[in-house]
Design a protein around this motif. Structure first.
Motif, PDB file in Angstrom:
ATOM      1  N   SER A  72      59.550  43.665 -12.504  1.00 63.98           N
ATOM      2  CA  SER A  72      59.517  45.063 -12.079  1.00 63.98           C
ATOM      3  C   SER A  72      59.859  45.117 -10.590  1.00 63.98           C
ATOM      4  N   ASP A  73      60.140  46.301 -10.081  1.00 62.24           N
ATOM      5  CA  ASP A  73      60.409  46.442  -8.652  1.00 62.24           C
ATOM      6  C   ASP A  73      59.224  45.936  -7.830  1.00 62.24           C
ATOM      7  N   ALA A  74      58.012  46.259  -8.251  1.00 63.84           N
ATOM      8  CA  ALA A  74      56.818  45.808  -7.518  1.00 63.84           C
ATOM      9  C   ALA A  74      56.733  44.276  -7.518  1.00 63.84           C
ATOM     10  N   GLN A  75      57.041  43.639  -8.634  1.00 59.21           N
ATOM     11  CA  GLN A  75      57.017  42.185  -8.709  1.00 59.21           C
ATOM     12  C   GLN A  75      58.115  41.575  -7.833  1.00 59.21           C
ATOM     13  N   MET A  76      59.297  42.201  -7.817  1.00 65.57           N
ATOM     14  CA  MET A  76      60.376  41.705  -6.970  1.00 65.57           C
ATOM     15  C   MET A  76      60.023  41.845  -5.488  1.00 65.57           C
ATOM     16  N   ILE A  77      59.388  42.934  -5.115  1.00 69.30           N
ATOM     17  CA  ILE A  77      58.967  43.119  -3.723  1.00 69.30           C
ATOM     18  C   ILE A  77      57.964  42.042  -3.345  1.00 69.30           C
TER      19      ILE A  77
ATOM     20  N   SER B 164      57.549  39.065  -4.704  1.00 72.09           N
ATOM     21  CA  SER B 164      58.261  37.785  -4.660  1.00 72.09           C
ATOM     22  C   SER B 164      59.033  37.644  -3.357  1.00 72.09           C
ATOM     23  N   ALA B 165      59.788  38.674  -3.001  1.00 71.81           N
ATOM     24  CA  ALA B 165      60.604  38.624  -1.784  1.00 71.81           C
ATOM     25  C   ALA B 165      59.746  38.445  -0.537  1.00 71.81           C
ATOM     26  N   MET B 166      58.637  39.128  -0.473  1.00 71.46           N
ATOM     27  CA  MET B 166      57.769  39.037   0.712  1.00 71.46           C
ATOM     28  C   MET B 166      57.202  37.639   0.909  1.00 71.46           C
ATOM     29  N   ARG B 167      57.028  36.875  -0.177  1.00 65.94           N
ATOM     30  CA  ARG B 167      56.475  35.522  -0.076  1.00 65.94           C
ATOM     31  C   ARG B 167      57.457  34.527   0.550  1.00 65.94           C
ATOM     32  N   ALA B 168      58.713  34.930   0.725  1.00 68.90           N
ATOM     33  CA  ALA B 168      59.713  34.032   1.311  1.00 68.90           C
ATOM     34  C   ALA B 168      59.478  33.777   2.786  1.00 68.90           C
ATOM     35  N   ALA B 169      58.824  34.704   3.478  1.00 75.44           N
ATOM     36  CA  ALA B 169      58.703  34.655   4.935  1.00 75.44           C
ATOM     37  C   ALA B 169      57.240  34.680   5.365  1.00 75.44           C
ATOM     38  N   PRO B 170      56.985  34.411   6.655  1.00 74.24           N
ATOM     39  CA  PRO B 170      55.623  34.607   7.152  1.00 74.24           C
ATOM     40  C   PRO B 170      55.168  36.046   6.850  1.00 74.24           C
TER      41      PRO B 170
ATOM     42  N   ILE C 178      63.522  45.044   1.595  1.00 73.86           N
ATOM     43  CA  ILE C 178      63.532  44.244   0.370  1.00 73.86           C
ATOM     44  C   ILE C 178      64.708  44.708  -0.476  1.00 73.86           C
ATOM     45  N   MET C 179      65.565  43.747  -0.843  1.00 75.89           N
ATOM     46  CA  MET C 179      66.733  44.052  -1.675  1.00 75.89           C
ATOM     47  C   MET C 179      66.757  43.126  -2.881  1.00 75.89           C
TER      48      MET C 179
ATOM     49  N   CYS D 217      64.546  40.599   2.838  1.00 82.78           N
ATOM     50  CA  CYS D 217      64.020  39.601   1.909  1.00 82.78           C
ATOM     51  C   CYS D 217      64.528  39.911   0.503  1.00 82.78           C
ATOM     52  N   ILE D 218      64.800  38.836  -0.237  1.00 83.50           N
ATOM     53  CA  ILE D 218      65.353  38.928  -1.584  1.00 83.50           C
ATOM     54  C   ILE D 218      64.459  38.112  -2.511  1.00 83.50           C
ATOM     55  N   PRO D 219      64.106  38.644  -3.688  1.00 92.36           N
ATOM     56  CA  PRO D 219      63.199  37.921  -4.587  1.00 92.36           C
ATOM     57  C   PRO D 219      63.836  36.686  -5.213  1.00 92.36           C
ATOM     58  N   ASP D 220      63.031  35.965  -5.941  1.00 94.48           N
ATOM     59  CA  ASP D 220      63.453  34.777  -6.685  1.00 94.48           C
ATOM     60  C   ASP D 220      64.720  35.049  -7.493  1.00 94.48           C
ATOM     61  N   ALA D 221      65.606  34.062  -7.520  1.00 96.87           N
ATOM     62  CA  ALA D 221      66.818  34.131  -8.350  1.00 96.87           C
ATOM     63  C   ALA D 221      66.487  33.545  -9.711  1.00 96.87           C
ATOM     64  N   PRO D 222      66.426  34.360 -10.751  1.00 94.59           N
ATOM     65  CA  PRO D 222      65.995  33.853 -12.054  1.00 94.59           C
ATOM     66  C   PRO D 222      66.932  32.819 -12.683  1.00 94.59           C
ATOM     67  N   ALA D 223      68.171  32.709 -12.215  1.00 92.74           N
ATOM     68  CA  ALA D 223      69.116  31.748 -12.802  1.00 92.74           C
ATOM     69  C   ALA D 223      68.857  30.315 -12.349  1.00 92.74           C
ATOM     70  N   THR D 224      68.015  30.114 -11.340  1.00 88.48           N
ATOM     71  CA  THR D 224      67.707  28.766 -10.868  1.00 88.48           C
ATOM     72  C   THR D 224      66.367  28.316 -11.441  1.00 88.48           C
ATOM     73  N   PRO D 225      66.154  27.009 -11.547  1.00 81.67           N
ATOM     74  CA  PRO D 225      64.927  26.532 -12.184  1.00 81.67           C
ATOM     75  C   PRO D 225      63.666  26.679 -11.330  1.00 81.67           C
ATOM     76  N   GLY D 226      63.797  26.843 -10.029  1.00 85.26           N
ATOM     77  CA  GLY D 226      62.627  26.949  -9.159  1.00 85.26           C
ATOM     78  C   GLY D 226      62.438  28.353  -8.632  1.00 85.26           C
ATOM     79  N   ASN D 227      61.295  28.562  -7.998  1.00 83.80           N
ATOM     80  CA  ASN D 227      61.005  29.832  -7.354  1.00 83.80           C
ATOM     81  C   ASN D 227      61.660  29.795  -5.980  1.00 83.80           C
ATOM     82  N   ASP D 228      62.593  30.700  -5.699  1.00 84.02           N
ATOM     83  CA  ASP D 228      63.359  30.590  -4.464  1.00 84.02           C
ATOM     84  C   ASP D 228      63.684  31.912  -3.774  1.00 84.02           C
ATOM     85  N   PRO D 229      62.665  32.729  -3.490  1.00 85.89           N
ATOM     86  CA  PRO D 229      62.954  33.930  -2.715  1.00 85.89           C
ATOM     87  C   PRO D 229      63.378  33.545  -1.297  1.00 85.89           C
ATOM     88  N   MET D 230      64.118  34.439  -0.632  1.00 84.46           N
ATOM     89  CA  MET D 230      64.566  34.146   0.730  1.00 84.46           C
ATOM     90  C   MET D 230      64.446  35.392   1.600  1.00 84.46           C
TER      91      MET D 230
END
Length: 161
Positions: free
Chosen positions: A6-11, A13-19, A28-29, A49-62
């Motif tokens: 969901s948008d809330a879940q993506m937000i 996820s994205a926020m966890r990429a940074a301090p 958040i995009m 910040c961008i949430p996890d990319a679901p096509a990769t095997p790991g959790n990788d927000p940036m």
């Protein structure tokens, strides 16, 4: 296949990429179904910040500053990154990449994905900056190394432990 976030879940996820203080105030995009970026939340600090990319095997927000987002846009559109614009990116949840040499690899050619723990990235620096770091195809991800060396998208991966 995993259920879309969901948008809330993506937000979140994205926020966890940074301090926390960076993620809290960042734009958040996320990528839509057509591959276009859409804004989920407008920020105030110049980071995106961008949430996890679901096509990769790991959790990788940036999360990237303005200069790094120019670099990301160039990579996504297969164009030359802006010159003279050094950028900083956070990936505090780590990341997985199919190749340390091919910026567009979708699957690893070897035995495994490259897994990097929490790290920051420096993009857009002068080529001489990257020459002082290792550039192996199968890097030691516990020390700084250059990803995609010799391409317009080479960048420094610096682990945070």
């Amino acid at each position: 296949m995993a259920k879309p976030m969901s948008d809330a879940q993506m937000i979140a996820s994205a926020m966890r990429a940074a301090p926390a203080n960076v993620g809290r105030h960042a734009t958040i995009m996320a990528m839509d179904a057509q591959g276009k970026m859409r804004t989920l939340r407008q920020g105030t600090n110049g980071f995106t910040c961008i949430p996890d990319a679901p096509a990769t095997p790991g959790n990788d927000p940036m999360c990237a500053d303005k200069a790094a987002m120019g670099w990301v846009n160039a990579w996504l559109t297969h164009t030359t990154p802006p010159s003279g614009k050094v950028g900083l990116m956070y990936m505090l949840e780590g990341g997985t990449d199919a190749s340390n040499t091919d910026p567009y690899a979708k699957q690893p050619k070897g035995e495994h994905w490259i897994k990097t723990g929490p790290h920051v990235m420096v993009v857009g620096a002068d080529a001489a900056f990257y020459d002082q770091y290792p550039k192996q195809a199968d890097p030691d991800t516990g020390a700084p190394y250059v990803m995609w060396a010799g391409t317009p998208y080479q960048h420094l991966m610096a682990p945070i432990r």
